[in-house]
Motif scaffolding. Structure first.
Motif: not given
Length: 262
Positions: A16-21, A85-89, A94-98
């Motif tokens: 999982v990736a988190v990308v800002t903007g 909110n990110l934790r919910v996503e 099915g993940a607890d970390r990214f």
């Protein structure tokens, strides 16, 4: 990336990736490139929910889960709720970390040094520096060990265009931050690098590089490859720097400018 390019070499962990903007420009291209390479993505947008929905829908065409969350990175008071909110996503995935954090969100400013105001500089600092610092601080506890952080700087930190001093100063601050993060997070195996794009044909700065033939020619005249980058070319560099192929690159600044002002 391949199916085995997960953190720690494990193939049983969803990436999982988190990308800002991520709703426009280079961020958008990064979201779509990562999805195309098998990564689920949560990306942020500041104001344009419609554009964010379009990016998410396009990313899902690759068969990945791609979702958008609203966030003004300059507003430190909302970061705790964003993390919730990110934790919910992540739970829904099915993940607890990214695995990957791409600090891309930023704002532009063009004015001569003498015409730049304190308010201009404060706004640039709030988004381009403070935003990166505190978004990362809040998200590092959710980042997997052996994860990756990529911070977006700018080619303008190395080469000079008049009228870009304030913007370049704000982006330049990201580069030592990257090195400090690489040193401090190395005990967890987290790799941190800077990507510094050159001129890219997006809607940034009013879309001048994308839409103005004369400006594109000016860029081409000082670029070894003779033109500005297309957004997808920078998105592919983002994905490459996050991949295991680059696993021994850490604390570095990588410029993707096609050879501007060599």
């Amino acid at each position: 990336m391949t199916a085995n390019e997960t953190t720690g070499g494990r193939s049983d962990v969803r990436r999982v990736a988190v990308v800002t903007g991520g709703s426009r420009g280079i961020g958008r291209s990064a979201v779509l490139e990562l999805a195309a390479r098998g990564v689920d993505v949560v990306f942020t947008y500041c104001t344009n929910a419609e554009a964010a929905d379009e990016v998410a829908a396009e990313g899902r065409e690759h068969g990945r889960r791609v979702t958008a969350l609203g966030l003004d990175v300059a507003d430190v008071d909302v970061l705790d709720s964003f993390v919730d909110n990110l934790r919910v996503e992540l739970s829904d995935m099915g993940a607890d970390r990214f695995d990957y954090l791409v600090n891309n969100a930023g704002i532009w400013h063009t004015a001569s040094f003498t015409d730049t105001t304190a308010a201009d500089l404060d706004r640039l600092y709030a988004v381009n520096v403070r935003g990166v610092f505190f978004v990362t601080q809040k998200l590092v506890p959710l980042l997997r060990d052996h994860g990756r952080i990529l911070n977006l700087s700018s080619g303008l930190v190395r080469f000079v265009f008049p009228g870009k001093a304030a913007y370049a100063v704000s982006k330049g601050a990201i580069e030592p931050l990257t090195r400090y993060l690489a040193a401090e997070l190395g005990t967890r195996g987290i790799r941190v690098n800077t990507l510094a794009p050159g001129a890219t044909a997006t809607d940034f700065s009013g879309g001048v590089i994308r839409d103005d033939p004369n400006y594109r020619k000016r860029v081409g005249d000082i670029t070894a490859l003779g033109r500005p980058a297309e957004p997808g070319e920078i998105g592919s560099v983002v994905a490459a720097l996050l991949s295991d192929d680059m696993r021994w690159i850490n604390g570095e600044r990588v410029e993707a400018s096609g050879g501007m002002r060599l």
